[in-house]
Design a protein around this motif. Structure first.
Motif, PDB file in Angstrom:
ATOM      1  N   LYS A 122       0.640   4.222  -2.882  1.00 23.55           N
ATOM      2  CA  LYS A 122       0.399   5.508  -2.467  1.00 23.55           C
ATOM      3  C   LYS A 122       1.525   6.370  -3.019  1.00 23.55           C
ATOM      4  O   LYS A 122       1.367   7.445  -3.598  1.00 23.55           O
ATOM      5  N   ASP A 141       0.921   9.603  -5.262  1.00 20.39           N
ATOM      6  CA  ASP A 141       1.340  10.769  -4.964  1.00 20.39           C
ATOM      7  C   ASP A 141       2.034  11.569  -6.008  1.00 20.39           C
ATOM      8  O   ASP A 141       2.173  12.856  -6.406  1.00 20.39           O
ATOM      9  N   ILE A 166      -7.162   9.524  -2.155  1.00 23.07           N
ATOM     10  CA  ILE A 166      -6.205   8.348  -2.649  1.00 23.07           C
ATOM     11  C   ILE A 166      -6.295   7.168  -1.809  1.00 23.07           C
ATOM     12  O   ILE A 166      -6.187   6.018  -2.144  1.00 23.07           O
ATOM     13  N   LYS A 167      -6.585   7.555  -0.253  1.00 25.56           N
ATOM     14  CA  LYS A 167      -6.844   6.367   0.722  1.00 25.56           C
ATOM     15  C   LYS A 167      -8.136   5.505   0.011  1.00 25.56           C
ATOM     16  O   LYS A 167      -8.045   4.250  -0.047  1.00 25.56           O
ATOM     17  N   GLU A 201      -5.802  13.645  -0.001  1.00 23.19           N
ATOM     18  CA  GLU A 201      -5.331  12.249   1.066  1.00 23.19           C
ATOM     19  C   GLU A 201      -6.480  11.527   1.139  1.00 23.19           C
ATOM     20  O   GLU A 201      -6.097  10.199   0.798  1.00 23.19           O
ATOM     21  N   ARG A 248       0.699  -1.370   0.211  1.00 23.87           N
ATOM     22  CA  ARG A 248       0.091  -0.157   0.121  1.00 23.87           C
ATOM     23  C   ARG A 248       0.856   1.189  -0.087  1.00 23.87           C
ATOM     24  O   ARG A 248       0.403   2.137  -0.703  1.00 23.87           O
TER      25      ARG A 248
END
Length: 91
Positions: free
Chosen positions: A24, A28, A52-53, A49, A20
């Motif tokens: 990420k 990013d 993206i999660k 954020e 993960r």
């Protein structure tokens, strides 16, 4: 639609290939020397954020088993071999 020389990677095995944190980081910052641009505001993209999660959580929800991933690789290799054989016959 424009023809491109690259192939987009499968998303249903992304979390088998990367953890993960790595996913990420790519979301990013994008990937150098590829068409993958940053998606998060950290790297100049538009997603925050939480978005993206949520995207990484979605990738986790569609992940296939390692066995199914291996089967996909095997089929892809067989298909490539068949194409190469066909091209050799044509040439």
């Amino acid at each position: 639609m424009t023809n491109v020389s690259w192939k987009a990677p499968a998303l249903n095995n992304a979390l088998l290939r990367f953890d993960r944190t790595e996913v990420k980081y790519v979301l990013d910052h994008g990937r150098a020397f590829s068409p993958m641009q940053p998606w998060s505001t950290v790297g100049g993209g538009a997603m925050n954020e939480q978005q993206i999660k949520n995207l990484i959580d979605y990738l986790a929800s569609i992940v296939i088993t390692p066995e199914k991933a291996a089967e996909q690789v095997r089929r892809s290799e067989e298909h490539t071999s068949e194409l190469q054989s066909h091209l050799n016959l044509v040439c």
